[in-house]
Write a protein that holds these residues in place. Structure first.
Motif, short mmCIF file in Angstrom:
data_model
loop_
_atom_site.label_atom_id
_atom_site.label_comp_id
_atom_site.label_asym_id
_atom_site.label_seq_id
_atom_site.Cartn_x
_atom_site.Cartn_y
_atom_site.Cartn_z
N VAL A 1 0.58 11.28 -6.43
CA VAL A 1 1.58 10.21 -6.37
C VAL A 1 1.02 8.99 -5.66
O VAL A 1 1.18 7.86 -6.09
CB VAL A 1 2.88 10.71 -5.68
CG1 VAL A 1 3.83 9.56 -5.42
CG2 VAL A 1 3.54 11.78 -6.54
N ARG A 2 0.32 9.22 -4.56
CA ARG A 2 -0.27 8.11 -3.78
C ARG A 2 -1.26 7.32 -4.65
O ARG A 2 -1.24 6.09 -4.65
CB ARG A 2 -0.95 8.68 -2.54
CG ARG A 2 -1.31 7.65 -1.51
CD ARG A 2 -1.89 8.20 -0.22
NE ARG A 2 -2.09 9.63 -0.13
CZ ARG A 2 -1.26 10.48 0.50
NH1 ARG A 2 -0.17 10.03 1.07
NH2 ARG A 2 -1.54 11.77 0.55
N GLU A 3 -2.09 8.01 -5.40
CA GLU A 3 -3.05 7.33 -6.27
C GLU A 3 -2.35 6.54 -7.37
O GLU A 3 -2.73 5.40 -7.68
CB GLU A 3 -4.02 8.35 -6.88
CG GLU A 3 -5.02 8.88 -5.90
CD GLU A 3 -5.96 9.90 -6.52
OE1 GLU A 3 -6.13 9.88 -7.76
OE2 GLU A 3 -6.54 10.69 -5.77
N ALA A 4 -1.32 7.14 -7.97
CA ALA A 4 -0.59 6.45 -9.04
C ALA A 4 0.15 5.23 -8.49
O ALA A 4 0.17 4.17 -9.13
CB ALA A 4 0.40 7.42 -9.70
N ARG A 5 0.75 5.37 -7.31
CA ARG A 5 1.44 4.22 -6.69
C ARG A 5 0.47 3.11 -6.36
O ARG A 5 0.75 1.93 -6.55
CB ARG A 5 2.17 4.67 -5.42
CG ARG A 5 3.59 5.04 -5.64
CD ARG A 5 4.38 5.02 -4.35
NE ARG A 5 3.61 5.45 -3.20
CZ ARG A 5 3.71 6.63 -2.62
NH1 ARG A 5 4.56 7.51 -3.06
NH2 ARG A 5 2.98 6.92 -1.56
N SER A 6 -0.69 3.47 -5.86
CA SER A 6 -1.71 2.48 -5.54
C SER A 6 -2.12 1.71 -6.79
O SER A 6 -2.24 0.48 -6.78
CB SER A 6 -2.93 3.16 -4.92
OG SER A 6 -3.95 2.24 -4.68
N VAL B 1 1.93 7.86 -15.05
CA VAL B 1 3.10 8.51 -14.47
C VAL B 1 4.26 7.52 -14.51
O VAL B 1 4.11 6.35 -14.17
CB VAL B 1 2.82 8.93 -13.01
CG1 VAL B 1 4.02 9.60 -12.39
CG2 VAL B 1 1.59 9.82 -12.94
N ALA B 2 5.43 8.01 -14.90
CA ALA B 2 6.62 7.15 -14.97
C ALA B 2 7.00 6.65 -13.57
O ALA B 2 6.90 7.39 -12.59
CB ALA B 2 7.78 7.92 -15.58
N SER B 3 7.44 5.41 -13.51
CA SER B 3 7.87 4.83 -12.23
C SER B 3 8.98 5.65 -11.60
O SER B 3 9.03 5.81 -10.38
CB SER B 3 8.35 3.39 -12.43
OG SER B 3 7.26 2.56 -12.75
N ALA B 4 9.87 6.18 -12.44
CA ALA B 4 10.98 7.00 -11.92
C ALA B 4 10.44 8.24 -11.20
O ALA B 4 10.99 8.66 -10.17
CB ALA B 4 11.90 7.41 -13.06
N ALA C 1 1.73 1.03 1.98
CA ALA C 1 0.95 0.48 0.86
C ALA C 1 1.55 -0.85 0.40
O ALA C 1 0.81 -1.81 0.13
CB ALA C 1 0.91 1.48 -0.29
N GLU C 2 2.87 -0.93 0.31
CA GLU C 2 3.51 -2.18 -0.10
C GLU C 2 3.26 -3.28 0.93
O GLU C 2 3.00 -4.43 0.58
CB GLU C 2 5.01 -1.97 -0.30
CG GLU C 2 5.32 -1.16 -1.54
CD GLU C 2 6.79 -0.82 -1.67
OE1 GLU C 2 7.52 -0.84 -0.65
OE2 GLU C 2 7.22 -0.50 -2.80
N HIS C 3 3.32 -2.92 2.21
CA HIS C 3 3.08 -3.89 3.28
C HIS C 3 1.64 -4.44 3.21
O HIS C 3 1.42 -5.66 3.28
CB HIS C 3 3.35 -3.25 4.64
CG HIS C 3 3.11 -4.15 5.80
ND1 HIS C 3 3.92 -5.22 6.09
CD2 HIS C 3 2.13 -4.16 6.73
CE1 HIS C 3 3.46 -5.84 7.16
NE2 HIS C 3 2.37 -5.22 7.56
N VAL C 4 0.68 -3.55 3.08
CA VAL C 4 -0.73 -3.98 2.99
C VAL C 4 -0.95 -4.85 1.76
O VAL C 4 -1.65 -5.86 1.83
CB VAL C 4 -1.67 -2.75 2.99
CG1 VAL C 4 -3.09 -3.14 2.61
CG2 VAL C 4 -1.65 -2.08 4.34
#
Length: 94
Positions: free
Chosen positions: A6-11, A21-24, A43-46
């Motif tokens: 999940v961390r890799e996909a979000r990045s 991977v679906a955003s949901a 991650a969003e902050h950085v």
């Protein structure tokens, strides 16, 4: 799906890359995983810190002081649209 997946996909999503991977699914993981929420927030902050940078601002000190000393009305080239006294067309009062 593991937290690392999940961390890799979000990045990748934050970087604007295509994610399989679906955003949901990513959002649902963050909703049910305290560590995932913290990771996402960081991650969003950085990402914001890196992408939002101050723009270059020209140093107009010398032209402003020269214009004031000379008693002229315009300080900067017409290209910038700036002038002495906030662009009012008047020189500073004596």
């Amino acid at each position: 799906m593991t937290c690392e997946d999940v961390r890799e996909a979000r990045s990748a999503r934050l970087d604007g890359e295509e994610v399989s991977v679906a955003s949901a699914t990513l959002d649902a993981h963050a909703g049910g995983c305290p560590a995932g929420r913290v990771s996402l927030a960081r991650a969003e902050h950085v990402t914001r810190l890196v992408r939002v940078q101050p723009g270059a601002v020209p140093d107009l000190t010398a032209p402003v002081l020269a214009a004031v000393a000379a008693g002229t009305e315009s300080v900067v080239s017409s290209r910038s649209g700036l002038g002495v006294a906030g662009g009012s067309g008047r020189a500073w009062p004596a």
